[in-house]
Design a protein around this motif. Structure first.
Motif, PDB file in Angstrom:
ATOM      1  N   SER A  40      19.951 -15.943  -2.108  1.00  0.00           N
ATOM      2  CA  SER A  40      18.642 -16.434  -2.467  1.00  0.00           C
ATOM      3  C   SER A  40      18.143 -16.401  -0.402  1.00  0.00           C
ATOM      4  O   SER A  40      19.185 -16.174   0.344  1.00  0.00           O
ATOM      5  N   GLY A  41      17.325 -15.957  -0.836  1.00  0.00           N
ATOM      6  CA  GLY A  41      15.892 -15.749   0.218  1.00  0.00           C
ATOM      7  C   GLY A  41      15.947 -13.770   0.690  1.00  0.00           C
ATOM      8  O   GLY A  41      15.480 -13.779   1.883  1.00  0.00           O
ATOM      9  N   SER A  42      16.808 -13.603   0.225  1.00  0.00           N
ATOM     10  CA  SER A  42      16.754 -11.265  -0.463  1.00  0.00           C
ATOM     11  C   SER A  42      15.117 -11.303  -0.461  1.00  0.00           C
ATOM     12  O   SER A  42      15.157  -9.624  -0.091  1.00  0.00           O
ATOM     13  N   GLY A  43      13.745 -11.203  -0.504  1.00  0.00           N
ATOM     14  CA  GLY A  43      13.377 -11.156  -1.735  1.00  0.00           C
ATOM     15  C   GLY A  43      12.976 -10.630  -3.159  1.00  0.00           C
ATOM     16  O   GLY A  43      11.708  -9.711  -3.734  1.00  0.00           O
ATOM     17  N   LYS A  44      14.052 -11.385  -3.724  1.00  0.00           N
ATOM     18  CA  LYS A  44      13.631 -11.281  -5.418  1.00  0.00           C
ATOM     19  C   LYS A  44      12.162 -11.254  -6.083  1.00  0.00           C
ATOM     20  O   LYS A  44      11.680 -10.624  -6.096  1.00  0.00           O
ATOM     21  N   THR A  45      12.473 -12.963  -5.909  1.00  0.00           N
ATOM     22  CA  THR A  45      11.040 -13.654  -6.683  1.00  0.00           C
ATOM     23  C   THR A  45       9.783 -12.793  -5.546  1.00  0.00           C
ATOM     24  O   THR A  45       8.361 -12.201  -6.510  1.00  0.00           O
ATOM     25  N   THR A  46       9.706 -12.926  -4.650  1.00  0.00           N
ATOM     26  CA  THR A  46       8.661 -12.053  -3.506  1.00  0.00           C
ATOM     27  C   THR A  46       8.314 -10.786  -4.595  1.00  0.00           C
ATOM     28  O   THR A  46       7.112 -10.693  -4.527  1.00  0.00           O
ATOM     29  N   LEU A  47       9.279  -9.454  -4.671  1.00  0.00           N
ATOM     30  CA  LEU A  47       9.076  -8.261  -4.383  1.00  0.00           C
ATOM     31  C   LEU A  47       8.740  -8.396  -6.658  1.00  0.00           C
ATOM     32  O   LEU A  47       7.382  -7.708  -7.002  1.00  0.00           O
ATOM     33  N   LEU A  48       9.092  -9.138  -6.878  1.00  0.00           N
ATOM     34  CA  LEU A  48       8.587  -9.701  -8.512  1.00  0.00           C
ATOM     35  C   LEU A  48       7.416 -10.144  -8.674  1.00  0.00           C
ATOM     36  O   LEU A  48       6.454  -9.746  -9.318  1.00  0.00           O
ATOM     37  N   ARG A  49       7.026 -11.453  -7.730  1.00  0.00           N
ATOM     38  CA  ARG A  49       5.355 -11.688  -7.918  1.00  0.00           C
ATOM     39  C   ARG A  49       4.630 -10.193  -7.003  1.00  0.00           C
ATOM     40  O   ARG A  49       3.591 -10.224  -7.244  1.00  0.00           O
ATOM     41  N   CYS A  50       5.458  -9.316  -6.309  1.00  0.00           N
ATOM     42  CA  CYS A  50       4.550  -8.484  -5.647  1.00  0.00           C
ATOM     43  C   CYS A  50       4.053  -7.698  -7.325  1.00  0.00           C
ATOM     44  O   CYS A  50       2.904  -6.871  -7.395  1.00  0.00           O
ATOM     45  N   ALA A 106       3.368  -8.526 -10.274  1.00  0.00           N
ATOM     46  CA  ALA A 106       2.538  -9.441 -11.597  1.00  0.00           C
ATOM     47  C   ALA A 106       1.639  -9.586 -10.517  1.00  0.00           C
ATOM     48  O   ALA A 106       0.211  -9.669 -10.856  1.00  0.00           O
ATOM     49  N   GLY A 107       0.738  -9.408  -8.420  1.00  0.00           N
ATOM     50  CA  GLY A 107      -0.047  -9.495  -8.848  1.00  0.00           C
ATOM     51  C   GLY A 107      -0.013 -10.445  -8.206  1.00  0.00           C
ATOM     52  O   GLY A 107      -1.225 -10.693  -7.441  1.00  0.00           O
ATOM     53  N   LEU A 108       0.905 -11.490  -8.697  1.00  0.00           N
ATOM     54  CA  LEU A 108       0.408 -12.780  -7.342  1.00  0.00           C
ATOM     55  C   LEU A 108       0.997 -13.451  -6.496  1.00  0.00           C
ATOM     56  O   LEU A 108       0.300 -13.837  -5.665  1.00  0.00           O
ATOM     57  N   GLU A 109       1.816 -11.959  -5.561  1.00  0.00           N
ATOM     58  CA  GLU A 109       1.145 -11.816  -4.108  1.00  0.00           C
ATOM     59  C   GLU A 109       0.437 -10.485  -3.510  1.00  0.00           C
ATOM     60  O   GLU A 109       0.942  -9.348  -3.810  1.00  0.00           O
ATOM     61  N   THR A 110       0.179 -10.370  -2.422  1.00  0.00           N
ATOM     62  CA  THR A 110      -0.550 -10.126  -2.110  1.00  0.00           C
ATOM     63  C   THR A 110       0.703  -8.774  -0.934  1.00  0.00           C
ATOM     64  O   THR A 110       0.529  -9.138   0.556  1.00  0.00           O
ATOM     65  N   ALA A 111       0.286  -7.727  -0.607  1.00  0.00           N
ATOM     66  CA  ALA A 111       0.996  -6.744   0.114  1.00  0.00           C
ATOM     67  C   ALA A 111      -0.312  -5.368  -0.083  1.00  0.00           C
ATOM     68  O   ALA A 111      -0.030  -4.814  -1.021  1.00  0.00           O
ATOM     69  N   PRO A 112      -1.573  -5.463   0.942  1.00  0.00           N
ATOM     70  CA  PRO A 112      -2.155  -4.707   1.360  1.00  0.00           C
ATOM     71  C   PRO A 112      -1.823  -3.164   1.194  1.00  0.00           C
ATOM     72  O   PRO A 112      -1.859  -2.505   0.859  1.00  0.00           O
ATOM     73  N   GLN A 113      -0.482  -2.905   1.956  1.00  0.00           N
ATOM     74  CA  GLN A 113       0.008  -1.282   1.382  1.00  0.00           C
ATOM     75  C   GLN A 113       0.498  -1.223   0.500  1.00  0.00           C
ATOM     76  O   GLN A 113       1.057  -0.101   0.454  1.00  0.00           O
ATOM     77  N   GLY A 114       0.422  -1.751  -0.548  1.00  0.00           N
ATOM     78  CA  GLY A 114       1.391  -2.051  -1.379  1.00  0.00           C
ATOM     79  C   GLY A 114       0.843  -0.530  -2.514  1.00  0.00           C
ATOM     80  O   GLY A 114       0.034  -0.433  -2.530  1.00  0.00           O
ATOM     81  N   TYR A 115       1.856   0.450  -3.327  1.00  0.00           N
ATOM     82  CA  TYR A 115       1.475   0.695  -4.538  1.00  0.00           C
ATOM     83  C   TYR A 115       2.638   0.813  -5.858  1.00  0.00           C
ATOM     84  O   TYR A 115       3.720  -0.449  -5.192  1.00  0.00           O
TER      85      TYR A 115
END
Length: 369
Positions: free
Chosen positions: A47-57, A59-68
């Motif tokens: 928990s807290g390792s970033g699994k869901t955050t990565l999945l949301r990135c 999916a486009g549900l999380e904004t990562a401005p420098q993402g690819y």
């Protein structure tokens, strides 16, 4: 990002973001991963390792401005543009089924299909309904469904919009043990029946051992390991996979059965294993899990034991365990690996050392269905 990366058939995900948190250290996600575009890739971590955050990135549900992000050669995000979520051909299954309570299961599915750019034909529709085993619940309302049935409807809904990528965020987390065992076989069918990459977030080693082909391990927002499930589970240096239930995954085929014993023999590159006969067809692909706690070591191939599975091995590595009284042994059998968890006393009394040839005695083998 180079055109070479964007033109291959893999999934390339590169995201960096910082999320500020009051009263505690900021969370930083910094991931660069190349994922296969087939089978099930488990995104694993505590928990807290970033699994869901990565999945949301993804999916486009999380904004990562420098993402690819590129999926099978199509760029969904780079420094010039970012596709909004509704333009990404994804299916997303959350921890909760998120069905509309006032609509039947059939109507929930139809509601999603009306908003899909690609509609399945009749045969494709029926294939998914049969695959998820929900024909008999289509006219029921969500309140009339079990937790497992609700999730199967949600998965069918996600698949019927014909996504190019299926994202699953701990879809069994809200279910009790009985419901998990009910739905796991359906999830396993997805891997073998559909030609669509699945990214599966979980912190459950058992789920991953049963479902995944590839594993991405996260810790504090960073990738600490990635590879084929057999290779990742065979590592002794990953704290995320250590503990009482650590073990390896073997892939083999059912070679023969003995009806008198009610046993079947599984042939894998590392050797043959006798397991309880589950009725699979001769030649069927079988995935098995061997827990380190179920493996003991003998110095000779003695036949005076009730243990059916004994394999010649070479001890390739001896490392400390979390428990100071225990040691982990990495054993090589053919092209496969086995882990054994032994007391320091046993290792000392048997004079075990790296490079020694010995026999692994396997007390139990779990078939992962």
């Amino acid at each position: 990002m180079s055109q070479t990366i964007a033109s291959d058939s893999c999934i390339h995900a590169q995201f960096s973001l910082t999320r500020q948190a009051k009263g505690r250290e900021d969370f930083v996600l910094s991931v660069a991963a190349k994922l296969p575009s087939q089978g099930v890739t488990a995104i694993f971590g505590q928990s807290g390792s970033g699994k869901t955050t990565l999945l949301r990135c993804i999916a486009g549900l999380e904004t990562a401005p420098q993402g690819y992000l590129s999926v099978q050669g199509d760029v969904w995000q780079d420094d010039r543009r970012t596709l909004p979520t509704y333009q990404r051909p994804i299916g997303y299954v959350f921890q909760e089924s998120s069905l509309f309570e006032h609509l039947t299961a059939q109507a929930n599915i139809d509601f999603a299909l009306k908003r899909s750019e690609q509609r399945p034909n009749a045969a494709e529709y029926q294939q998914i309904i049969d695959l998820m085993g929900i024909e008999h619940v289509l006219q029921r309302y969500p309140a009339q469904l079990s937790g497992g049935e609700r999730q199967r409807v949600a998965i069918a809904r996600a698949l019927l919009i014909k996504p190019r990528l299926l994202l699953m965020d701990e879809p069994l987390a809200s279910l009790d043990s009985a419901r998990k065992q009910e739905i796991l076989p359906y999830l396993a069918k997805l891997r073998s029946s559909l030609d669509i990459p699945i990214l599966y977030v979980s912190h459950s080693v058992d789920e991953i051992a049963q479902l995944a082909d590839h594993v991405l391990v996260l810790e504090q927002g960073k990738v600490v390991a990635q590879g084929d499930i057999s290779d990742i589970f065979a590592r002794t240096d990953l704290a995320q996979l250590s503990g009482f239930d650590m073990g390896v995954v073997w892939h083999g085929h059912l070679q023969e059965r003995n009806e008198a014993w009610h046993l079947a023999r599984i042939k894998a590159p590392g050797g043959s294993l006798w397991v309880r006969d589950g009725g699979d067809a001769i030649g069927a692909a079988i995935r098995t899990r061997i827990l380190a706690r179920d493996v003991s070591i003998a110095l000779s191939a003695g036949e005076d034991s009730s243990i059916l599975n004994r394999l010649p091995v070479t001890i390739s590595q001896i490392t400390p365990d979390k428990d100071p009284a225990m040691l982990l042994l990495r054993l090589i059998s053919g092209r496969d690996c086995i882990l054994a968890r032994l007391t320091k006393r046993s290792v000392e009394q048997l004079h075990l050392y790296e490079g020694l040839q010995a026999w692994a005695q396997i007390k139990s083998v779990a078939i992962m269905r």
